[in-house]
Design a protein around this motif. Structure first.
Motif, PDB file in Angstrom:
ATOM      1  N   ARG A   1     -17.437  11.709   8.076  1.00  0.00           N
ATOM      2  CA  ARG A   1     -17.101  13.128   8.229  1.00  0.00           C
ATOM      3  C   ARG A   1     -16.229  13.639   7.094  1.00  0.00           C
ATOM      4  NH1 ARG A   1     -20.539  12.882  11.194  1.00  0.00           N
ATOM      5  NH2 ARG A   1     -21.323  14.028   9.423  1.00  0.00           N
ATOM      6  N   ILE A   2     -16.543  14.869   6.646  1.00  0.00           N
ATOM      7  CA  ILE A   2     -15.839  15.535   5.560  1.00  0.00           C
ATOM      8  C   ILE A   2     -15.261  16.879   5.996  1.00  0.00           C
ATOM      9  CG2 ILE A   2     -16.219  16.705   3.337  1.00  0.00           C
ATOM     10  CD1 ILE A   2     -18.123  14.443   2.588  1.00  0.00           C
ATOM     11  N   ALA A   3     -16.035  17.658   6.763  1.00  0.00           N
ATOM     12  CA  ALA A   3     -15.609  19.004   7.126  1.00  0.00           C
ATOM     13  C   ALA A   3     -16.161  19.377   8.494  1.00  0.00           C
ATOM     14  CB  ALA A   3     -16.076  20.010   6.069  1.00  0.00           C
ATOM     15  N   TYR A   4     -15.586  20.426   9.077  1.00  0.00           N
ATOM     16  CA  TYR A   4     -16.057  20.921  10.374  1.00  0.00           C
ATOM     17  C   TYR A   4     -15.688  22.395  10.522  1.00  0.00           C
ATOM     18  CZ  TYR A   4     -11.270  21.026  12.218  1.00  0.00           C
ATOM     19  OH  TYR A   4      -9.946  21.327  12.429  1.00  0.00           O
ATOM     20  N   VAL A   5     -16.404  23.069  11.405  1.00  0.00           N
ATOM     21  CA  VAL A   5     -16.094  24.458  11.731  1.00  0.00           C
ATOM     22  C   VAL A   5     -15.423  24.484  13.100  1.00  0.00           C
ATOM     23  CG1 VAL A   5     -16.988  26.790  12.061  1.00  0.00           C
ATOM     24  CG2 VAL A   5     -18.127  25.237  10.444  1.00  0.00           C
ATOM     25  N   PRO A   6     -14.165  24.911  13.198  1.00  0.00           N
ATOM     26  CA  PRO A   6     -13.528  25.018  14.510  1.00  0.00           C
ATOM     27  C   PRO A   6     -14.341  25.947  15.419  1.00  0.00           C
ATOM     28  CG  PRO A   6     -11.906  25.272  12.743  1.00  0.00           C
ATOM     29  CD  PRO A   6     -13.256  25.304  12.099  1.00  0.00           C
ATOM     30  N   PRO A   7     -14.580  25.564  16.663  1.00  0.00           N
ATOM     31  CA  PRO A   7     -15.417  26.386  17.551  1.00  0.00           C
ATOM     32  C   PRO A   7     -14.953  27.821  17.681  1.00  0.00           C
ATOM     33  CG  PRO A   7     -15.015  24.234  18.533  1.00  0.00           C
ATOM     34  CD  PRO A   7     -14.154  24.315  17.310  1.00  0.00           C
ATOM     35  N   GLU A   8     -13.639  28.053  17.592  1.00  0.00           N
ATOM     36  CA  GLU A   8     -13.132  29.412  17.753  1.00  0.00           C
ATOM     37  C   GLU A   8     -13.499  30.318  16.579  1.00  0.00           C
ATOM     38  OE1 GLU A   8      -9.680  26.871  16.145  1.00  0.00           O
ATOM     39  OE2 GLU A   8     -11.302  26.683  17.630  1.00  0.00           O
ATOM     40  N   ARG A   9     -13.987  29.730  15.461  1.00  0.00           N
ATOM     41  CA  ARG A   9     -14.419  30.527  14.314  1.00  0.00           C
ATOM     42  C   ARG A   9     -15.914  30.808  14.334  1.00  0.00           C
ATOM     43  NH1 ARG A   9     -10.540  31.284  10.442  1.00  0.00           N
ATOM     44  NH2 ARG A   9     -11.880  33.085  10.018  1.00  0.00           N
ATOM     45  N   MET A  10     -16.569  30.385  15.401  1.00  0.00           N
ATOM     46  CA  MET A  10     -17.973  30.701  15.596  1.00  0.00           C
ATOM     47  C   MET A  10     -18.078  31.968  16.448  1.00  0.00           C
ATOM     48  SD  MET A  10     -20.050  28.515  14.153  1.00  0.00           S
ATOM     49  CE  MET A  10     -20.389  26.792  13.738  1.00  0.00           C
ATOM     50  N   PRO A  11     -19.135  32.807  16.256  1.00  0.00           N
ATOM     51  CA  PRO A  11     -20.233  32.661  15.301  1.00  0.00           C
ATOM     52  C   PRO A  11     -19.941  33.231  13.922  1.00  0.00           C
ATOM     53  CG  PRO A  11     -20.656  34.528  16.710  1.00  0.00           C
ATOM     54  CD  PRO A  11     -19.352  33.944  17.180  1.00  0.00           C
ATOM     55  N   GLU A  12     -18.702  33.717  13.715  1.00  0.00           N
ATOM     56  CA  GLU A  12     -18.359  34.334  12.426  1.00  0.00           C
ATOM     57  C   GLU A  12     -18.701  33.431  11.249  1.00  0.00           C
ATOM     58  OE1 GLU A  12     -14.251  35.504  10.002  1.00  0.00           O
ATOM     59  OE2 GLU A  12     -14.170  34.573  11.983  1.00  0.00           O
ATOM     60  N   LYS A  13     -18.434  32.129  11.389  1.00  0.00           N
ATOM     61  CA  LYS A  13     -18.642  31.199  10.277  1.00  0.00           C
ATOM     62  C   LYS A  13     -19.883  30.329  10.475  1.00  0.00           C
ATOM     63  CE  LYS A  13     -14.939  32.535   8.095  1.00  0.00           C
ATOM     64  NZ  LYS A  13     -15.045  33.290   6.817  1.00  0.00           N
ATOM     65  N   ALA A  14     -20.812  30.766  11.310  1.00  0.00           N
ATOM     66  CA  ALA A  14     -22.049  30.003  11.520  1.00  0.00           C
ATOM     67  C   ALA A  14     -22.808  29.873  10.203  1.00  0.00           C
ATOM     68  CB  ALA A  14     -22.919  30.693  12.562  1.00  0.00           C
ATOM     69  N   GLY A  15     -23.148  28.654   9.848  1.00  0.00           N
ATOM     70  CA  GLY A  15     -23.808  28.377   8.573  1.00  0.00           C
ATOM     71  C   GLY A  15     -22.878  27.798   7.534  1.00  0.00           C
ATOM     72  N   SER A  16     -21.570  27.935   7.768  1.00  0.00           N
ATOM     73  CA  SER A  16     -20.574  27.326   6.889  1.00  0.00           C
ATOM     74  C   SER A  16     -20.393  25.863   7.259  1.00  0.00           C
ATOM     75  CB  SER A  16     -19.246  28.062   7.048  1.00  0.00           C
ATOM     76  OG  SER A  16     -18.159  27.323   6.547  1.00  0.00           O
ATOM     77  N   ILE A  17     -19.914  25.034   6.301  1.00  0.00           N
ATOM     78  CA  ILE A  17     -19.523  23.668   6.659  1.00  0.00           C
ATOM     79  C   ILE A  17     -18.074  23.636   7.101  1.00  0.00           C
ATOM     80  CG2 ILE A  17     -21.213  22.612   5.105  1.00  0.00           C
ATOM     81  CD1 ILE A  17     -18.753  21.889   3.277  1.00  0.00           C
ATOM     82  N   GLY A  18     -17.365  24.759   6.963  1.00  0.00           N
ATOM     83  CA  GLY A  18     -16.027  24.873   7.514  1.00  0.00           C
ATOM     84  C   GLY A  18     -14.923  24.469   6.568  1.00  0.00           C
ATOM     85  N   ILE A  19     -13.973  23.749   7.122  1.00  0.00           N
ATOM     86  CA  ILE A  19     -12.773  23.334   6.402  1.00  0.00           C
ATOM     87  C   ILE A  19     -12.706  21.806   6.382  1.00  0.00           C
ATOM     88  CG2 ILE A  19     -11.477  25.422   6.950  1.00  0.00           C
ATOM     89  CD1 ILE A  19     -10.168  23.918   9.264  1.00  0.00           C
ATOM     90  N   ALA A  20     -11.894  21.269   5.502  1.00  0.00           N
ATOM     91  CA  ALA A  20     -11.757  19.814   5.396  1.00  0.00           C
ATOM     92  C   ALA A  20     -11.170  19.236   6.677  1.00  0.00           C
ATOM     93  CB  ALA A  20     -10.883  19.441   4.200  1.00  0.00           C
ATOM     94  N   ILE A  21     -11.580  18.024   7.023  1.00  0.00           N
ATOM     95  CA  ILE A  21     -11.022  17.327   8.172  1.00  0.00           C
ATOM     96  C   ILE A  21      -9.543  17.014   7.908  1.00  0.00           C
ATOM     97  CG2 ILE A  21     -13.246  16.310   8.797  1.00  0.00           C
ATOM     98  CD1 ILE A  21     -12.351  13.724   7.488  1.00  0.00           C
ATOM     99  N   PRO A  22      -8.764  16.765   8.967  1.00  0.00           N
ATOM    100  CA  PRO A  22      -7.342  16.464   8.771  1.00  0.00           C
ATOM    101  C   PRO A  22      -7.133  15.306   7.797  1.00  0.00           C
ATOM    102  CG  PRO A  22      -7.818  16.767  11.100  1.00  0.00           C
ATOM    103  CD  PRO A  22      -9.148  16.751  10.391  1.00  0.00           C
ATOM    104  N   GLY A  23      -6.275  15.520   6.806  1.00  0.00           N
ATOM    105  CA  GLY A  23      -5.994  14.477   5.819  1.00  0.00           C
ATOM    106  C   GLY A  23      -6.927  14.485   4.631  1.00  0.00           C
ATOM    107  N   GLY A  24      -7.964  15.337   4.651  1.00  0.00           N
ATOM    108  CA  GLY A  24      -8.901  15.431   3.531  1.00  0.00           C
ATOM    109  C   GLY A  24      -8.685  16.700   2.733  1.00  0.00           C
ATOM    110  N   LYS A  25      -9.298  16.770   1.564  1.00  0.00           N
ATOM    111  CA  LYS A  25      -9.167  17.933   0.696  1.00  0.00           C
ATOM    112  C   LYS A  25     -10.520  18.246   0.070  1.00  0.00           C
ATOM    113  CE  LYS A  25      -6.946  19.552  -3.576  1.00  0.00           C
ATOM    114  NZ  LYS A  25      -6.067  19.166  -4.716  1.00  0.00           N
ATOM    115  N   LEU A  26     -10.904  19.524   0.088  1.00  0.00           N
ATOM    116  CA  LEU A  26     -12.135  19.995  -0.544  1.00  0.00           C
ATOM    117  C   LEU A  26     -11.807  20.898  -1.720  1.00  0.00           C
ATOM    118  CD1 LEU A  26     -14.347  20.864   2.563  1.00  0.00           C
ATOM    119  CD2 LEU A  26     -14.829  19.095   0.868  1.00  0.00           C
ATOM    120  N   SER A  27     -12.616  20.796  -2.771  1.00  0.00           N
ATOM    121  CA  SER A  27     -12.482  21.688  -3.920  1.00  0.00           C
ATOM    122  C   SER A  27     -13.857  21.826  -4.552  1.00  0.00           C
ATOM    123  CB  SER A  27     -11.476  21.133  -4.933  1.00  0.00           C
ATOM    124  OG  SER A  27     -11.899  19.862  -5.415  1.00  0.00           O
ATOM    125  N   ILE A  28     -13.978  22.745  -5.503  1.00  0.00           N
ATOM    126  CA  ILE A  28     -15.248  22.985  -6.183  1.00  0.00           C
ATOM    127  C   ILE A  28     -15.050  22.837  -7.682  1.00  0.00           C
ATOM    128  CG2 ILE A  28     -17.053  24.689  -6.648  1.00  0.00           C
ATOM    129  CD1 ILE A  28     -16.527  25.862  -3.891  1.00  0.00           C
TER     130      ILE A  28
END
Length: 472
Positions: free
Chosen positions: A300-327
């Motif tokens: 696992r790398i990222a997840y969408v918190p259920p409370e941010r659905m359906p606004e963020k449906a289709g997103s991979i969400g945010i990094a899991i606890p302790g992880g970091k995402l960048s581009i």
């Protein structure tokens, strides 16, 4: 942090609590019995001291001896490779030659495909442990190496992901944390153990002291749904194909009073299907987690918190606890950093001695963007870019466009300058002129194939290699 394989050190675990509810073998294994089973298997793997680190294969089906064998290997410091139990001899033999395992745990019916020195039935007489003739005292295995898993779900490739004990322990706890898992959970094994997503369900729930409901029955079987209700299953994990089936089965109409969580990973879910389940979960008071990961991250790398659905449906969400995402600002490639990033790849026995080569940084191979709220969105794959008559095309984006036009699911690939489409929708041929105009491509370069279903690999993702072999 308590490693999930040393579950007796976890304050959430009670000896008498169920750990594995095996519906195939009709037995419930409590945590105390599971500890004793692990000790028994460890003594079979290494009957004498001092114990040299070894590599073993486990040919898995969703039964409790497979889990016990896996945990026994981790508890004893051995390395283990998890493989499907339905591998043919032609598929298994090259892997045996490439990695030369010292021992194999498998259903007794599979041992005939292995050239073994001796075979010992254990725990349940339908399972056996076999010693192989490959053992070599001069071989070294990195002491941090815990697990080998297939990279793509292909059973014909020897390329494996090398995961450390730290990778597994950290990611299991990360998942348990963001899912809010407790000892009261009862997930069903709707996925197989050799698939990293299926294994993460096992790892994270053991980390929480929960009970796994184990079955090999498919979700179209009445047995599966009888088990769901009688064993009071609380969660289902699935890939997009499984959710397509759940939609046809009308999950929302079933009487499942204990079900409360749905999780999805294993590839992009078509937007209408995703919105269907997000809306249904909200209506029924369930939690729906859309997740993103790779085997290379344990997984696992990222997840969408259920409370941010359906606004963020289709997103991979945010990094899991302790992880970091960048581009990466030059290539737009998604970069993940965390303690769950693999040690590297392996293709042979010699690679098992290699050190950690990534040092916690994973270039995912996915193209991505980040929105103003900090959520990440996958836009394609570096390797899913094609060039046709001078145009550079993102095949993932084209698939999304076709799906928005009402043709879903669809697979698209390039071969020798032509674009091939595969779908079960008969109207695809009628829509090709429309797509050709949209993409400014000559119509004769678009070739359609109508199939009953799209083939999937073991990871539940579209098998583009098989499609190319069949139709190109």
């Amino acid at each position: 942090m308590t490693e999930f394989w040393h579950f007796e050190s976890n304050p959430a675990v009670r000896d008498a609590s169920p750990a594995l509810i095996d519906t195939s073998l009709d037995v419930t294994i409590c945590y105390k019995d599971l500890r004793h089973a692990c000790q028994s298997i460890s003594s079979l793997i290494s009957p004498t001291a001092p114990r040299k680190k070894t590599l073993g294969f486990i040919l898995c089906r969703n039964q409790w001896p497979a889990v016990a064998g896996y945990l026994a290997a981790l508890r004893s410091g051995h390395a283990v490779c998890l493989l499907p139990d339905n591998l043919s001899e032609a598929q298994l033999t090259p892997l045996l030659q490439a990695y030369q395992p010292t021992w194999i745990i498998a259903p007794a019916s599979n041992i005939a495909a292995v050239s073994a020195l001796d075979v010992t039935p254990f725990l349940h007489q339908s399972w056996s442990l076999a010693k192989t003739p490959f053992f070599d005292d001069t071989d070294e295995i990195n002491q941090d190496l815990a697990l080998l898993l297939s990279t793509s779900g292909s059973t014909g490739s020897s390329k494996m992901v090398r995961l450390s004990f730290t990778n597994l322990a950290v990611n299991a706890q990360q998942i348990a944390n963001y899912l809010g898992l407790t000892a009261q959970e009862r997930p069903v094994t709707s996925l197989s153990m050799p698939y990293s997503y299926g294994l993460s369900v096992v790892n994270s729930h053991l980390a929480a002291g929960a009970a796994l409901v184990m079955t090999d029955s498919g979700i179209t079987s009445p047995d599966f749904w009888n088990i769901m209700k009688s064993k009071r299953v609380t969660s289902i994990a699935g890939v997009p194909f499984l959710y397509q089936t759940l939609q046809r089965l009308k999950l929302e109409d079933m009487d499942l009073p204990d079900l409360k969580t749905l999780t999805q990973a294993g590839g992009r879910m078509p937007q209408p299907l995703l919105v269907h389940f997000v809306t249904m979960a909200q209506r029924k008071g369930w939690r729906f987690f859309a997740m993103y990961g790779q085997t290379e991250a344990a997984p696992r790398i990222a997840y969408v918190p259920p409370e941010r659905m359906p606004e963020k449906a289709g997103s991979i969400g945010i990094a899991i606890p302790g992880g970091k995402l960048s581009i990466d600002i030059e290539s737009n490639e998604l970069i993940y950093e965390g303690a769950n990033v693999m040690m590297g790849y392996a293709q042979s026995r010699a690679d098992l001695a290699r050190p950690n080569e990534l040092n916690g940084v994973l270039r995912t191979g996915d193209l991505a963007r980040q929105d103003n709220d900090g959520f990440f969105w996958i836009t394609g794959r570096l390797t899913r870019l094609a060039k046709v008559v001078g145009y550079r095309l993102n095949l993932d984006e084209l698939e999304k466009e076709i799906e928005r036009a009402g043709i879903s699911p669809v697979a698209l690939w390039e071969n020798d300058g032509t674009l091939h489409f595969a779908t079960s929708h008969q109207q695809l041929n009628d829509r090709l002129p429309e797509f050709a105009r949209s993409w400014r491509l000559p119509l004769h370069l678009l070739i359609s194939h109508v199939v009953d279903t799209l083939p999937n690999n073991i990871n539940g993702k579209v098998d583009y290699i098989l499609l190319r072999d069949i139709y190109s």
